[in-house]
Design a protein around this motif. Structure first.
Motif, mmCIF file in Angstrom:
data_model
loop_
_atom_site.group_PDB
_atom_site.id
_atom_site.type_symbol
_atom_site.label_atom_id
_atom_site.label_comp_id
_atom_site.label_asym_id
_atom_site.label_seq_id
_atom_site.Cartn_x
_atom_site.Cartn_y
_atom_site.Cartn_z
ATOM 1 N N ASN A 185 30.007 47.511 43.648
ATOM 2 C CA ASN A 185 30.115 47.136 42.291
ATOM 3 C C ASN A 185 28.764 46.783 41.614
ATOM 4 O O ASN A 185 28.816 46.452 40.543
ATOM 5 N N ASP A 186 27.739 46.890 42.373
ATOM 6 C CA ASP A 186 26.285 46.395 41.936
ATOM 7 C C ASP A 186 25.163 47.284 42.539
ATOM 8 O O ASP A 186 25.440 47.977 43.522
ATOM 9 N N GLU A 187 24.255 47.405 41.717
ATOM 10 C CA GLU A 187 23.157 48.256 42.072
ATOM 11 C C GLU A 187 21.959 47.642 42.472
ATOM 12 O O GLU A 187 20.803 48.344 42.939
ATOM 13 N N SER A 188 21.940 46.308 41.980
ATOM 14 C CA SER A 188 20.751 45.485 42.529
ATOM 15 C C SER A 188 21.408 44.091 43.333
ATOM 16 O O SER A 188 22.390 43.913 43.009
ATOM 17 N N PHE A 189 20.511 43.593 44.049
ATOM 18 C CA PHE A 189 20.845 42.661 45.075
ATOM 19 C C PHE A 189 19.849 41.605 45.034
ATOM 20 O O PHE A 189 18.515 42.002 45.196
ATOM 21 N N THR A 190 20.255 40.274 45.500
ATOM 22 C CA THR A 190 19.260 39.356 45.966
ATOM 23 C C THR A 190 19.255 39.428 47.436
ATOM 24 O O THR A 190 20.725 39.244 48.059
ATOM 25 N N ILE A 191 18.126 39.461 48.261
ATOM 26 C CA ILE A 191 18.365 39.206 49.610
ATOM 27 C C ILE A 191 17.678 38.155 50.174
ATOM 28 O O ILE A 191 16.550 37.726 49.678
ATOM 29 N N GLN A 246 17.398 49.235 49.621
ATOM 30 C CA GLN A 246 16.038 49.107 49.523
ATOM 31 C C GLN A 246 15.373 48.047 49.119
ATOM 32 O O GLN A 246 15.582 47.682 47.775
ATOM 33 N N THR A 247 14.680 47.284 49.712
ATOM 34 C CA THR A 247 14.288 45.857 49.175
ATOM 35 C C THR A 247 12.651 46.044 49.148
ATOM 36 O O THR A 247 12.070 46.759 49.698
ATOM 37 N N ASP A 248 12.103 45.032 48.275
ATOM 38 C CA ASP A 248 10.650 44.949 48.057
ATOM 39 C C ASP A 248 10.056 44.062 49.035
ATOM 40 O O ASP A 248 8.759 43.706 49.014
ATOM 41 N N LEU A 249 10.778 43.329 49.922
ATOM 42 C CA LEU A 249 10.067 42.602 50.849
ATOM 43 C C LEU A 249 9.287 43.232 51.738
ATOM 44 O O LEU A 249 9.569 44.220 52.515
ATOM 45 N N THR A 305 14.527 41.039 46.300
ATOM 46 C CA THR A 305 15.517 41.913 45.527
ATOM 47 C C THR A 305 15.526 43.159 46.468
ATOM 48 O O THR A 305 14.778 43.666 47.021
ATOM 49 N N ALA A 306 16.747 43.980 46.025
ATOM 50 C CA ALA A 306 16.966 45.188 46.641
ATOM 51 C C ALA A 306 17.921 46.050 45.568
ATOM 52 O O ALA A 306 18.510 45.515 44.985
ATOM 53 N N THR A 307 17.646 47.368 45.639
ATOM 54 C CA THR A 307 18.299 48.192 44.879
ATOM 55 C C THR A 307 19.105 49.216 45.846
ATOM 56 O O THR A 307 18.555 49.674 47.017
ATOM 57 N N ARG A 308 20.353 49.586 45.545
ATOM 58 C CA ARG A 308 21.371 50.486 46.231
ATOM 59 C C ARG A 308 20.609 51.923 46.422
ATOM 60 O O ARG A 308 20.319 52.372 45.238
ATOM 61 N N VAL A 309 20.633 52.594 47.607
ATOM 62 C CA VAL A 309 19.894 53.785 47.898
ATOM 63 C C VAL A 309 21.409 54.692 48.004
ATOM 64 O O VAL A 309 21.323 55.891 47.338
ATOM 65 N N LYS A 338 9.796 51.064 55.226
ATOM 66 C CA LYS A 338 10.392 51.682 54.140
ATOM 67 C C LYS A 338 11.372 50.454 53.537
ATOM 68 O O LYS A 338 12.028 50.735 52.010
ATOM 69 N N GLY A 339 11.706 49.437 53.874
ATOM 70 C CA GLY A 339 12.498 48.419 53.184
ATOM 71 C C GLY A 339 14.001 48.647 53.282
ATOM 72 O O GLY A 339 14.603 48.215 52.534
ATOM 73 N N HIS A 340 14.401 49.586 54.051
ATOM 74 C CA HIS A 340 15.627 49.926 54.252
ATOM 75 C C HIS A 340 16.689 49.136 54.957
ATOM 76 O O HIS A 340 16.454 48.523 56.209
ATOM 77 N N VAL A 341 17.748 48.385 54.188
ATOM 78 C CA VAL A 341 18.589 47.701 54.822
ATOM 79 C C VAL A 341 19.860 48.115 54.724
ATOM 80 O O VAL A 341 20.615 48.554 53.769
ATOM 81 N N VAL A 342 20.784 48.115 55.858
ATOM 82 C CA VAL A 342 22.148 48.458 56.028
ATOM 83 C C VAL A 342 23.138 47.401 55.440
ATOM 84 O O VAL A 342 23.131 46.143 55.907
ATOM 85 N N THR A 343 24.266 47.626 54.971
ATOM 86 C CA THR A 343 25.449 46.791 54.653
ATOM 87 C C THR A 343 26.496 47.677 54.354
ATOM 88 O O THR A 343 26.561 48.838 54.921
ATOM 89 N N ASN A 344 27.645 47.083 54.203
ATOM 90 C CA ASN A 344 29.034 47.765 53.779
ATOM 91 C C ASN A 344 28.827 48.390 52.398
ATOM 92 O O ASN A 344 28.499 47.700 51.371
ATOM 93 N N ALA A 345 29.647 49.480 52.393
ATOM 94 C CA ALA A 345 29.902 49.971 50.903
ATOM 95 C C ALA A 345 30.783 48.993 50.143
ATOM 96 O O ALA A 345 30.804 48.899 48.782
ATOM 97 N N HIS A 346 31.741 48.109 50.972
ATOM 98 C CA HIS A 346 32.585 47.263 49.809
ATOM 99 C C HIS A 346 31.482 45.910 49.557
ATOM 100 O O HIS A 346 31.858 45.566 48.513
ATOM 101 N N VAL A 347 30.627 45.797 50.294
ATOM 102 C CA VAL A 347 29.580 45.080 49.555
ATOM 103 C C VAL A 347 28.776 45.338 48.424
ATOM 104 O O VAL A 347 28.499 44.826 47.552
ATOM 105 N N ALA A 348 28.401 46.835 48.498
ATOM 106 C CA ALA A 348 27.519 47.451 47.533
ATOM 107 C C ALA A 348 28.140 48.049 46.402
ATOM 108 O O ALA A 348 27.501 48.446 45.230
#
Length: 186
Positions: free
Chosen positions: A29-35, A62-65, A44-48, A17-27
């Motif tokens: 302020n942003d809805e999209s990320f470079t991984i 969730q990433t597209d990789l 790229t990834a989008t906050r779920v 499913k491309g699910h990646v875990v991180t911290n709330a304090h990392v995610a």
């Protein structure tokens, strides 16, 4: 993992499913990320989901990789004081992928934290806290830092024993993570 305003470490919970875990304090302020992956792929990834109040300090993106490898989930309730634990991540300016080892200290129920002596630094946030068998038992979130601390990640000294640690690394237990993921994916 990097957003427009912050960065940290993440790890694959569900490769299909491309699910990646991180911290709330990392995610937060942003809805999209470079991984960037260990083997050099970028995507790229989008906050779920995440906890806005950062308690617990957990987020899922969730990433597209394709071709991702996931960690296995362990059971933090089996940990005993002194058990070895590890993390891998991006501790600030000290390196792209740094593995650290320490020991399980205790569980603090008031804050829902696993405490360990695994050395971490800014940038390790969101990384896996795992056993030597590779089972994730927690998600790194910070430290109990107070006052002056020694930065073991820059030391040229070879330790024959674990150095005396004046701070403990904090992490949310994997059972708390799984409860949050189930809530976000309902």
């Amino acid at each position: 993992m990097r957003g427009a305003s912050s960065g940290g470490t993440g790890w694959v919970l569900d490769a299909e499913k491309g699910h990646v875990v991180t911290n709330a304090h990392v995610a937060i302020n942003d809805e999209s990320f470079t991984i960037g992956t260990f083997d050099g792929k970028t995507g790229t990834a989008t906050r779920v989901g995440y906890h806005r109040e950062m308690r617990p300090d957990l987020a899922l993106v969730q990433t597209d990789l394709d071709g991702l490898s996931e960690f296995s989930i362990g059971d933090e309730s089996t940990l005993r004081a002194g058990d070895p634990l590890l993390t891998i991540g991006h501790p600030g300016r000290y390196g792209d992928w740094v593995m650290s080892i320490g020991r399980y200290d205790s569980y603090r129920s008031v804050s829902d934290w696993i405490l360990s002596t695994v050395p971490t630094s800014q940038g390790n946030s969101g990384g896996p806290l795992f056993t030597p068998d590779g089972d994730v038992v927690g998600v790194i979130s910070g430290t109990t830092r107070s006052g002056e601390t020694e930065d073991y990640s820059k030391s040229n000294e070879l330790y024959a024993e674990f150095p005396e640690i004046r701070e403990l690394t904090t992490g949310n237990p994997v059972t708390t993570l799984m409860d949050s993921v189930n809530e976000w994916l309902e």
